[in-house]
Scaffold this motif. Structure first.
Motif, PDB file in Angstrom:
ATOM      1  N   UNK A 136       0.828  -1.212   0.000  1.00 49.57           N
ATOM      2  CA  UNK A 136       0.000   0.000   0.000  1.00 49.57           C
ATOM      3  C   UNK A 136       0.859   1.258   0.000  1.00 49.57           C
ATOM      4  N   UNK A 137       1.982   1.238   0.701  1.00 48.61           N
ATOM      5  CA  UNK A 137       2.860   2.402   0.701  1.00 48.61           C
ATOM      6  C   UNK A 137       3.456   2.666  -0.674  1.00 48.61           C
ATOM      7  N   UNK A 138       3.723   1.622  -1.419  1.00 49.38           N
ATOM      8  CA  UNK A 138       4.312   1.775  -2.753  1.00 49.38           C
ATOM      9  C   UNK A 138       3.255   1.810  -3.847  1.00 49.38           C
ATOM     10  N   UNK A 139       1.984   1.843  -3.483  1.00 47.71           N
ATOM     11  CA  UNK A 139       0.864   1.948  -4.425  1.00 47.71           C
ATOM     12  C   UNK A 139       0.858   0.771  -5.409  1.00 47.71           C
ATOM     13  N   UNK A 140       1.093  -0.414  -4.871  1.00 52.82           N
ATOM     14  CA  UNK A 140       1.030  -1.649  -5.659  1.00 52.82           C
ATOM     15  C   UNK A 140      -0.273  -2.349  -5.310  1.00 52.82           C
ATOM     16  N   UNK A 141      -1.086  -2.616  -6.304  1.00 49.19           N
ATOM     17  CA  UNK A 141      -2.394  -3.215  -6.071  1.00 49.19           C
ATOM     18  C   UNK A 141      -2.265  -4.715  -5.840  1.00 49.19           C
ATOM     19  N   UNK A 142      -3.099  -5.226  -4.949  1.00 47.52           N
ATOM     20  CA  UNK A 142      -3.128  -6.669  -4.694  1.00 47.52           C
ATOM     21  C   UNK A 142      -3.944  -7.346  -5.788  1.00 47.52           C
ATOM     22  N   UNK A 143      -3.692  -8.620  -5.994  1.00 45.69           N
ATOM     23  CA  UNK A 143      -4.441  -9.404  -6.966  1.00 45.69           C
ATOM     24  C   UNK A 143      -4.813 -10.747  -6.346  1.00 45.69           C
ATOM     25  N   UNK A 144      -5.386 -11.621  -7.148  1.00 45.02           N
ATOM     26  CA  UNK A 144      -5.824 -12.929  -6.649  1.00 45.02           C
ATOM     27  C   UNK A 144      -4.629 -13.760  -6.200  1.00 45.02           C
ATOM     28  N   UNK A 145      -3.489 -13.630  -6.900  1.00 44.09           N
ATOM     29  CA  UNK A 145      -2.297 -14.379  -6.504  1.00 44.09           C
ATOM     30  C   UNK A 145      -1.775 -13.948  -5.145  1.00 44.09           C
ATOM     31  N   UNK A 146      -1.994 -12.681  -4.792  1.00 40.67           N
ATOM     32  CA  UNK A 146      -1.580 -12.213  -3.464  1.00 40.67           C
ATOM     33  C   UNK A 146      -2.319 -12.964  -2.370  1.00 40.67           C
ATOM     34  N   UNK A 147      -3.633 -13.083  -2.513  1.00 38.39           N
ATOM     35  CA  UNK A 147      -4.418 -13.811  -1.508  1.00 38.39           C
ATOM     36  C   UNK A 147      -4.166 -15.316  -1.593  1.00 38.39           C
TER      37      UNK A 147
ATOM     38  N   UNK B  61      -8.737 -17.931  10.198  1.00 40.57           N
ATOM     39  CA  UNK B  61      -7.842 -17.233   9.269  1.00 40.57           C
ATOM     40  C   UNK B  61      -8.299 -17.413   7.829  1.00 40.57           C
ATOM     41  N   UNK B  62      -8.726 -18.623   7.487  1.00 39.70           N
ATOM     42  CA  UNK B  62      -9.201 -18.858   6.130  1.00 39.70           C
ATOM     43  C   UNK B  62     -10.466 -18.096   5.811  1.00 39.70           C
ATOM     44  N   UNK B  63     -11.427 -18.064   6.753  1.00 38.24           N
ATOM     45  CA  UNK B  63     -12.668 -17.311   6.518  1.00 38.24           C
ATOM     46  C   UNK B  63     -12.406 -15.815   6.454  1.00 38.24           C
ATOM     47  N   UNK B  64     -11.481 -15.326   7.262  1.00 38.81           N
ATOM     48  CA  UNK B  64     -11.132 -13.905   7.202  1.00 38.81           C
ATOM     49  C   UNK B  64     -10.477 -13.561   5.862  1.00 38.81           C
ATOM     50  N   UNK B  65      -9.697 -14.474   5.343  1.00 43.81           N
ATOM     51  CA  UNK B  65      -9.092 -14.244   4.029  1.00 43.81           C
ATOM     52  C   UNK B  65     -10.162 -14.110   2.951  1.00 43.81           C
ATOM     53  N   UNK B  66     -11.162 -14.973   2.976  1.00 41.98           N
ATOM     54  CA  UNK B  66     -12.235 -14.886   1.984  1.00 41.98           C
ATOM     55  C   UNK B  66     -13.016 -13.586   2.116  1.00 41.98           C
ATOM     56  N   UNK B  67     -13.226 -13.109   3.350  1.00 41.76           N
ATOM     57  CA  UNK B  67     -13.909 -11.824   3.540  1.00 41.76           C
ATOM     58  C   UNK B  67     -13.064 -10.662   3.018  1.00 41.76           C
ATOM     59  N   UNK B  68     -11.768 -10.736   3.238  1.00 47.81           N
ATOM     60  CA  UNK B  68     -10.890  -9.678   2.729  1.00 47.81           C
ATOM     61  C   UNK B  68     -10.894  -9.643   1.201  1.00 47.81           C
TER      62      UNK B  68
ATOM     63  N   UNK C 299     -15.614 -26.528   1.663  1.00 47.61           N
ATOM     64  CA  UNK C 299     -16.417 -27.135   0.606  1.00 47.61           C
ATOM     65  C   UNK C 299     -17.776 -26.449   0.479  1.00 47.61           C
ATOM     66  N   UNK C 300     -18.380 -26.074   1.601  1.00 45.45           N
ATOM     67  CA  UNK C 300     -19.648 -25.335   1.540  1.00 45.45           C
ATOM     68  C   UNK C 300     -19.460 -23.981   0.863  1.00 45.45           C
ATOM     69  N   UNK C 301     -18.369 -23.306   1.170  1.00 47.19           N
ATOM     70  CA  UNK C 301     -18.103 -22.008   0.544  1.00 47.19           C
ATOM     71  C   UNK C 301     -17.886 -22.153  -0.956  1.00 47.19           C
ATOM     72  N   UNK C 302     -17.226 -23.214  -1.374  1.00 48.28           N
ATOM     73  CA  UNK C 302     -17.038 -23.448  -2.806  1.00 48.28           C
ATOM     74  C   UNK C 302     -18.373 -23.679  -3.506  1.00 48.28           C
ATOM     75  N   UNK C 303     -19.283 -24.396  -2.855  1.00 48.49           N
ATOM     76  CA  UNK C 303     -20.605 -24.617  -3.447  1.00 48.49           C
ATOM     77  C   UNK C 303     -21.387 -23.314  -3.555  1.00 48.49           C
ATOM     78  N   UNK C 304     -21.309 -22.475  -2.527  1.00 52.18           N
ATOM     79  CA  UNK C 304     -22.041 -21.213  -2.559  1.00 52.18           C
ATOM     80  C   UNK C 304     -21.485 -20.258  -3.616  1.00 52.18           C
ATOM     81  N   UNK C 305     -20.170 -20.241  -3.783  1.00 46.25           N
ATOM     82  CA  UNK C 305     -19.548 -19.339  -4.762  1.00 46.25           C
ATOM     83  C   UNK C 305     -19.448 -19.952  -6.152  1.00 46.25           C
TER      84      UNK C 305
END
Length: 709
Positions: A539-550, A562-569, A602-608
């Motif tokens: 963020x300080x260097x103005x570099x955008x995050x992407x899917x590979x970052x997560x 931690x995994x559920x928080x990652x999906x929310x982020x 697995x439930x999250x994969x089905x919902x998404x």
């Protein structure tokens, strides 16, 4: 026209129907152009009043009547001489007319509609024939060189199929032009870069059938097609067949073609085949260059167990040959340190730490090579091959015989450059094998256990010593070099700060891929907080995050929260999790045998509606199996209490979730890449080509400033 017919009937005495008579009268009254001939006009003037009193055309009703002229000359008029030469002169005015077509709308509408439709069909057929003729025979006839330029332009724009269609459809079938050698060469080169092996050799066979002679560029393109082929086995077979064909012809290959052949063996074969090609290249009088050793280092990458040791031996031979390494060589050395092992530590210590230049001098004296400069400018291929492919059990017994064996393959290479570097140029106190290869005193005494990439990087001076070696050779690291260092270094805040300073010093703009490598190293080490701390630097260097970052962060999510928080982020950042992110989360949950965590994923994969791929299916199959020696009736394992519930849920989950094959997965990745590029272009308003031009301008400006200093 009808009036003329009536007059003719009057003169000849023939019958005329009543309707024709009426029409002739009406046309005579309405059309001023239908004038009465002079002879007829004069004859009507001499008619008696009895004949003129009743209208001659008011005929009685009936089918027909005979019109007889009963005119007689007047008493005072002279009688006309009966001369046969004047016969038929009364119709001279009428016969002189060229056209009798009526131009009125009534007569034009008298045409039959069938004739109109027939004429329209004929016109359409004529237009189609004209179009086909225009396609078959273009107005301007082009030349083969014009088609060469057009195909080259299309291939440069990554439109290979359009170039192939232009060549086959327009040039060969359309204009029927005889192709030249360069037409085939440019298309074979495009097929080679695209990895279309069959199409490249199909063009080559067609070229031979037409009696065209291939050149070095053609064979180089064919070997590149073999190297870039998706099927390595098919590429190797075609390369071997082509190599045998060239040997039967006694065709002398150029240096570029030999490099393409080295590249093919490095990608599809093994290092020993590269060494054999290297020997043949030098025996035919070609000079070894940094690019030659570049492909030899690529061949070392094929051996995952001892590839790093082989790369160090090739590096030492390159320095002995007087060839200064370039940036690509340093990058490949880093790749071998990251991806390959060193093999047996005892064998590696004996091969790498021994002063081989003393044995080389002895073999050179045995070969009666008395000139010192000649000894420095030679490559002993036999000695190099024996050292590279030495067996682990034979290094102790045959050490003296290997070092003192006479050499029979001393082959000259290019002019030796001065590799003597000032001692002050290397300021790093860490032991460095590269110093030993350059003839310096090194602190390396023996090699211990070399387990991970960080240990292998430490053998070549660590990150700081490696960058100092590049600077001593006048080279600057680029983005790829720094990214490989981030993958190889020990994870931590100090390593990141060192790389940031190096990027600032050499004016390298870091992108998301570099920071993803740093995050991935920290996450795999189990330090999730350090991995999250890299996001603040982005963020300080103005570099955008992407899917590979997560996806890199998911490698450190050991717990469910931690995994559920990652999906929310990810949802907050406007990104949709892909199959790679869920694969990383499933791997972490499987490692801990946390079946509640697995069911939640697995439930999250089905919902998404994220469909699993083959990797996820294999992970879940492994997680749903009992351990080999586990008996649930004799012992109780707290980790395996809920495995039965997960097995039942997993079977039901498989029934409703479709799986992705390899093609669908590649198409999904391609779509995500295009979406990321469009998002980047919308953010800065520049296309990818414009950003590349801007980066090139920055690099040119930095070089210009260094030159001015």
């Amino acid at each position: 026209m009808l009036a003329a017919v009536a007059c003719s009937c009057v003169r000849s005495g023939r019958k005329m129907s009543a309707p024709v008579a009426r029409l002739s009268l009406l046309s005579a009254k309405s059309s001023p152009r239908c004038a009465t001939p002079a002879g007829v006009r004069g004859a009507s003037q001499h008619r008696p009043p009895g004949l003129l009193a009743p209208a001659p055309w008011l005929l009685p009703s009936g089918p027909s009547l005979r019109c007889v002229s009963q005119s007689r000359p007047s008493p005072g008029a002279p009688s006309a001489p009966e001369d046969g030469e004047n016969f038929g002169s009364l119709s001279a005015d009428i016969s002189s007319r060229r056209s009798f077509r009526k131009s009125g709308p009534d007569t034009r509408d008298l045409r039959h509609p069938e004739q109109d439709s027939r004429d329209d069909d004929e016109k359409e057929q004529e237009e189609e024939e004209d179009e086909e003729e225009a396609v078959r025979r273009p107005r301007s006839r082009n030349t083969p060189y014009w088609y060469f330029l057009q195909c080259k332009k299309l291939i440069k724009e990554k439109k290979l199929q359009e170039a192939l269609d232009l060549f086959s459809r327009d040039m060969l079938r359309g204009e029927k032009l005889p192709p030249e050698e360069f037409n085939y060469t440019i298309l074979i080169g495009g097929c080679g870069r695209a990895g279309q092996l069959k199409q490249a050799f199909r063009l080559y066979n067609d070229m031979k059938k037409r009696g065209l002679e291939a050149i070095d560029a053609t064979y180089t393109a064919l070997f590149n097609a073999c190297a870039q082929s998706s099927s390595k086995q098919a590429g190797l077979q075609q390369a071997l067949k082509l190599e045998q064909e060239l040997r039967r012809k006694n065709y002398a290959l150029s240096t570029i073609t030999y490099h393409a052949l080295l590249k093919t063996h490095a990608f599809t074969n093994h290092l020993q085949a590269c060494i054999h090609t290297f020997r043949e290249m030098l025996q035919n009088g070609h000079v070894a260059t940094p690019e030659t050793f570049h492909y030899l280092l690529m061949g070392c990458l094929k051996d995952k167990e001892t590839g790093f040791r082989l790369a160090l031996q090739v590096w030492r031979q390159m320095l002995k040959s007087g060839i200064r390494p370039d940036s690509k060589n340093y990058t490949l050395l880093l790749r071998t340190a990251r991806d390959c092992g060193i093999g047996d530590p005892a064998l590696a210590s004996d091969v790498l730490l021994r002063r081989d230049w003393e044995s080389l001098n002895e073999t050179a004296q045995a070969s009666n090579v008395k000139s010192e400069s000649r000894r420095k400018d030679t490559i002993d291929i036999e000695l190099l091959e024996r050292q590279l492919f030495i067996e682990p059990g034979s290094h102790r017994h045959g050490e003296k015989s290997v070092s003192r064996r006479e050499s029979t393959q001393l082959i000259p290479v290019g002019q030796r450059e001065n590799l003597s570097l000032p001692v002050d140029s290397v300021n790093s106190s860490a032991p460095n094998l590269l110093d030993l290869f350059e003839g310096r005193k090194s602190a390396v005494v023996s090699l211990g256990a070399v387990d991970g990439p960080y240990d292998r990087l430490a053998l070549i001076g660590g990150a700081e010593g490696f960058l100092e070696k590049m600077a001593a050779n006048g080279l600057s690291p680029d983005l790829r070099t720094l990214t490989l260092l981030a993958d190889t270094m020990e994870p931590g805040y100090q390593s990141l700060q060192m790389l940031l300073r190096a990027a600032k010093q050499h004016n390298v703009k870091l992108d998301a891929a570099f920071f993803n490598s740093v995050i991935r190293r920290s996450a795999r080490a189990g330090d999730l907080e350090a991995a999250k701390g890299v996001l603040s630097v982005m963020r300080q260097r103005h570099v955008s995050v992407d899917v590979q970052t997560f996806g890199s962060l998911a490698l450190g999510c050991e717990r469910q929260k931690d995994g559920l928080q990652l999906l929310k982020d990810m949802e907050g950042a406007g990104l949709r999790p892909n199959v790679q992110v869920f694969s990383a989360l499933i791997g972490r949950a499987t490692r801990r045998l946390d079946y509640i965590y697995l069911k939640t994923i697995l439930k999250t994969m089905s919902e998404m509606e994220v469909w699993p791929n083959e990797v996820i299916i294999n992970q879940l199959e492994f997680a749903s199996q009992y351990p080999p020696n586990y008996n649930q009736y004799k012992s109780r394992n707290n980790y395996l209490v809920q495995i039965d519930g997960f097995r039942g849920y997993y079977q039901e989950w498989l029934k409703v979730m479709p799986a992705l094959d390899a093609k669908d997965e590649q198409a999904e990745l391609h779509t995500e890449t295009e979406a990321a590029e469009l998002k980047t272009e919308a953010a800065d308003g520049l296309t990818s080509s414009q950003r590349n031009q801007k980066a090139a301008a920055r690099r040119f400006g930095s070089r210009k400033d260094k030159t001015a200093l």
